[in-house]
Structures are given as C-alpha cells and as structure tokens.
Motif scaffolding. Structure first.
Motif, PDB file in Angstrom:
ATOM      1  N   VAL A   1       0.845  -1.197   0.000  1.00 46.86           N
ATOM      2  CA  VAL A   1       0.000   0.000   0.000  1.00 46.86           C
ATOM      3  C   VAL A   1       0.881   1.247   0.000  1.00 46.86           C
ATOM      4  N   VAL A   2       0.552   2.170  -0.881  1.00 45.56           N
ATOM      5  CA  VAL A   2       1.104   3.529  -0.834  1.00 45.56           C
ATOM      6  C   VAL A   2      -0.037   4.440  -0.402  1.00 45.56           C
ATOM      7  N   VAL A   3       0.189   5.229   0.640  1.00 43.75           N
ATOM      8  CA  VAL A   3      -0.840   6.138   1.149  1.00 43.75           C
ATOM      9  C   VAL A   3      -0.249   7.535   1.211  1.00 43.75           C
ATOM     10  N   ALA A   4      -1.030   8.534   0.805  1.00 44.78           N
ATOM     11  CA  ALA A   4      -0.472   9.882   0.742  1.00 44.78           C
ATOM     12  C   ALA A   4      -1.526  10.956   0.932  1.00 44.78           C
ATOM     13  N   SER A   5      -1.236  11.875   1.839  1.00 45.74           N
ATOM     14  CA  SER A   5      -1.947  13.144   1.874  1.00 45.74           C
ATOM     15  C   SER A   5      -1.040  14.140   1.164  1.00 45.74           C
ATOM     16  N   THR A   6      -1.147  14.156  -0.161  1.00 43.31           N
ATOM     17  CA  THR A   6      -0.291  15.020  -0.962  1.00 43.31           C
ATOM     18  C   THR A   6      -0.744  16.477  -0.844  1.00 43.31           C
ATOM     19  N   PRO A   7       0.105  17.434  -1.214  1.00 45.11           N
ATOM     20  CA  PRO A   7      -0.382  18.811  -1.349  1.00 45.11           C
ATOM     21  C   PRO A   7      -1.469  18.860  -2.416  1.00 45.11           C
ATOM     22  N   TYR A   8      -2.617  19.478  -2.114  1.00 47.89           N
ATOM     23  CA  TYR A   8      -3.669  19.517  -3.135  1.00 47.89           C
ATOM     24  C   TYR A   8      -4.407  20.857  -3.202  1.00 47.89           C
ATOM     25  N   VAL A   9      -3.800  21.893  -2.645  1.00 45.30           N
ATOM     26  CA  VAL A   9      -4.363  23.230  -2.798  1.00 45.30           C
ATOM     27  C   VAL A   9      -3.898  23.788  -4.150  1.00 45.30           C
ATOM     28  N   PRO A  10      -4.811  24.243  -5.021  1.00 51.24           N
ATOM     29  CA  PRO A  10      -4.371  24.869  -6.274  1.00 51.24           C
ATOM     30  C   PRO A  10      -3.441  26.048  -6.005  1.00 51.24           C
ATOM     31  N   SER A  11      -2.438  26.210  -6.850  1.00 48.67           N
ATOM     32  CA  SER A  11      -1.415  27.235  -6.615  1.00 48.67           C
ATOM     33  C   SER A  11      -2.025  28.613  -6.366  1.00 48.67           C
ATOM     34  N   ASP A  12      -3.030  28.984  -7.153  1.00 49.08           N
ATOM     35  CA  ASP A  12      -3.631  30.311  -7.031  1.00 49.08           C
ATOM     36  C   ASP A  12      -4.415  30.488  -5.738  1.00 49.08           C
ATOM     37  N   ALA A  13      -4.743  29.384  -5.068  1.00 43.50           N
ATOM     38  CA  ALA A  13      -5.549  29.466  -3.849  1.00 43.50           C
ATOM     39  C   ALA A  13      -4.710  29.521  -2.583  1.00 43.50           C
ATOM     40  N   VAL A  14      -3.410  29.275  -2.685  1.00 45.79           N
ATOM     41  CA  VAL A  14      -2.576  29.255  -1.482  1.00 45.79           C
ATOM     42  C   VAL A  14      -2.605  30.608  -0.775  1.00 45.79           C
ATOM     43  N   ALA A  15      -2.586  31.690  -1.542  1.00 46.15           N
ATOM     44  CA  ALA A  15      -2.558  33.028  -0.948  1.00 46.15           C
ATOM     45  C   ALA A  15      -3.808  33.342  -0.146  1.00 46.15           C
ATOM     46  N   SER A  16      -4.901  32.665  -0.414  1.00 44.04           N
ATOM     47  CA  SER A  16      -6.146  32.929   0.307  1.00 44.04           C
ATOM     48  C   SER A  16      -6.363  31.978   1.481  1.00 44.04           C
ATOM     49  N   MET A  17      -5.398  31.113   1.748  1.00 43.06           N
ATOM     50  CA  MET A  17      -5.504  30.222   2.910  1.00 43.06           C
ATOM     51  C   MET A  17      -5.344  31.030   4.199  1.00 43.06           C
ATOM     52  N   PRO A  18      -5.795  30.496   5.334  1.00 40.58           N
ATOM     53  CA  PRO A  18      -5.589  31.193   6.610  1.00 40.58           C
ATOM     54  C   PRO A  18      -4.111  31.453   6.847  1.00 40.58           C
ATOM     55  N   PRO A  19      -3.780  32.586   7.468  1.00 39.15           N
ATOM     56  CA  PRO A  19      -2.368  32.934   7.684  1.00 39.15           C
ATOM     57  C   PRO A  19      -1.579  31.851   8.405  1.00 39.15           C
ATOM     58  N   GLU A  20      -2.212  31.140   9.343  1.00 39.17           N
ATOM     59  CA  GLU A  20      -1.456  30.132  10.090  1.00 39.17           C
ATOM     60  C   GLU A  20      -0.967  29.013   9.187  1.00 39.17           C
ATOM     61  N   ALA A  21      -1.660  28.773   8.058  1.00 40.93           N
ATOM     62  CA  ALA A  21      -1.194  27.776   7.092  1.00 40.93           C
ATOM     63  C   ALA A  21      -0.197  28.391   6.122  1.00 40.93           C
ATOM     64  N   ARG A  22      -0.585  29.459   5.465  1.00 43.99           N
ATOM     65  CA  ARG A  22       0.264  29.986   4.391  1.00 43.99           C
ATOM     66  C   ARG A  22       1.556  30.610   4.907  1.00 43.99           C
ATOM     67  N   ASP A  23       1.550  31.097   6.168  1.00 39.43           N
ATOM     68  CA  ASP A  23       2.742  31.756   6.702  1.00 39.43           C
ATOM     69  C   ASP A  23       3.613  30.837   7.556  1.00 39.43           C
ATOM     70  N   HIS A  24       3.074  29.712   8.019  1.00 41.32           N
ATOM     71  CA  HIS A  24       3.811  28.900   8.986  1.00 41.32           C
ATOM     72  C   HIS A  24       3.967  27.444   8.574  1.00 41.32           C
TER      73      HIS A  24
END
Length: 249
Positions: free
Chosen positions: A153-176
């Motif tokens: 089994v290969v299991v993955a929580s890969t990055p899946y936020v579209p590039s253009d949406a990263v800037a609109s994520m909560p600051p605690e995610a996008r900054d830290h």
C-alpha cells in the motif's frame, strides 16, 4: 467574568478560544511566550509542540505541516485494505501522523515514510520509532530500491491546494507551513498525477494507492489513477469533510 486569556485569543481570531486557552495553560514553557506566538498567528500545534490525531499525541515541530483530522479518513481507508504484515509507504508524510496511526492500529505492519522536507522527516522520525525507515526525497524516489515491486500500500496526503488558492488560505497555514506541503499545482492534483504514475513500479500486483483530495477534485484524482492503470474509486466522509481516492493495481 470573562477569562482574559480567552478574550485575548478570541480577539486574535481563534474560533475555539476556550479550548485553546486550556491547551496553552497545560503546555510546557512560559505561558506569555506561547500565547504571544499563537496571537501572532502561529498554529497552536506548532506552539505547544503536538497535535491530536487518531487518538495519538503527535509531535509537531515549528515550520512543519500540521496533520488535519480529515486525514483520519485516509487512515481508515488504508486499514480496510491491509493484509497481515503488509508493507506500507506513507508518502508526503509530514509529521508521520498517518503512519503513526497505522502502526498504532496494526503493529505488524512494515512501515516506511518519506518526505521531501528534511524538517518534516526529522519530526516524523520522532513520531515513528517503530518504522522500518523514514526517508528524505521526492515521493517514491526516496525509498530504498529494494522495495520496488514489494509494497502493498502507498498512502499519501499530498499537497492539493491549487497554486492560485494558497494566498487565500488562513495565515497560520500559508505563513507557517511549507508551501511545498500545500501547493498542488494549477488544479491541485499535479502531485497526485506524479505519484499515480510512479506507484505501479513499487506496488505488488493487487496493491493499493490511496490519496486524499478535496471533494471537488475527486474526478480529477480518479482520472489520474485510472490513467496510471489503477481501478479507482472515490469515498467521502461528510463528518470530516474528507475525500479519499483508492486505486487497486
């Protein structure tokens, strides 16, 4: 009378201020320093050094992706397809929370974990003392070559936020949290596509690939797995707002 710490956290935008105040007061270290870090926007889990995941207390280092409770659905899906003594690889492992939850439920597993971020790998090694190996590298390229064709089994929580949406994520995610742990490319599924294409060379016949994505990305992720030769299906958990795509080789 209003608790001043709760009021301070609430003013900083902490939705669960009462719960966070209790966690901060119970944490090791100077309370004022911890509160100042939290009020400045650092994730609570990085401030106190741990996150609750799957009934476990998982160590979380500053700057490392914080495990989300929705990924517990990915753990459940993985447990459902595991045979005795299975060899499992947790890719994009971050803190190693998924692997730790799998090992807690199934100590018989042979677990490997991998991440491109050395800081995440160092954190995962703390959380995965029972792992066969925790490796630094890009997806499955991080693994020892001897594992090729031997993984169940290969299991993955890969990055899946579209590039253009990263800037609109909560600051605690996008900054830290590392951008590499968030940014999944134009439609958010670029890393899923790469992993799906690479996985058949590592899986046994009948092995499984499980990936997490957003609900609206499920068809894209399923198509990516199907294009790599997997028989793919989608499952969704409304309670956790979690979506998992499973492919059988």
């Amino acid at each position: 009378m209003t608790d001043p710490l709760v009021a301070r956290l609430r003013a900083a935008g902490c939705v669960f201020a009462e719960d966070e105040a209790a966690v901060l007061r119970a944490a090791e270290g100077d309370l004022e320093t911890l509160v100042a870090r939290r009020v400045a926007g650092e994730p609570l889990e990085q401030v106190v050094g741990w996150a609750e995941f799957g009934g476990l207390r998982v160590a979380v280092a500053p700057g490392v992706f914080v495990p989300r409770h929705r990924s517990e659905f990915l753990v459940a899906g993985t447990l459902a397809v595991l045979g005795p003594g299975a060899t499992v690889v947790d890719v994009c492992c971050g803190t190693g929370a998924i692997g730790a939850a799998l090992l807690a439920a199934r100590p018989d597993l042979v677990l490997h974990a991998a991440d491109l971020d050395p800081a995440a790998v160092a954190c995962a090694r703390t959380n995965l003392p029972g792992a066969a190996g925790v490796h630094v590298g890009d997806l499955l390229d991080a693994l020892p070559p001897a594992l090729a064709g031997r993984v169940d089994v290969v299991v993955a929580s890969t990055p899946y936020v579209p590039s253009d949406a990263v800037a609109s994520m909560p600051p605690e995610a996008r900054d830290h949290e590392p951008r590499g742990a968030l940014d999944g490319g134009g439609d958010g599924i670029d890393v899923v596509r790469r992993l799906a294409a690479a996985s058949p060379a590592w899986l046994r016949t009948g092995g499984h690939l499980l990936v997490e994505c957003a609900e609206h990305q499920a068809d894209l992720a399923r198509t990516a797995l199907a294009a790599a030769g997997f028989a793919a299906s989608v499952a969704h958990d409304d309670d956790r707002d979690a979506t998992v795509v499973t492919g059988r080789a």
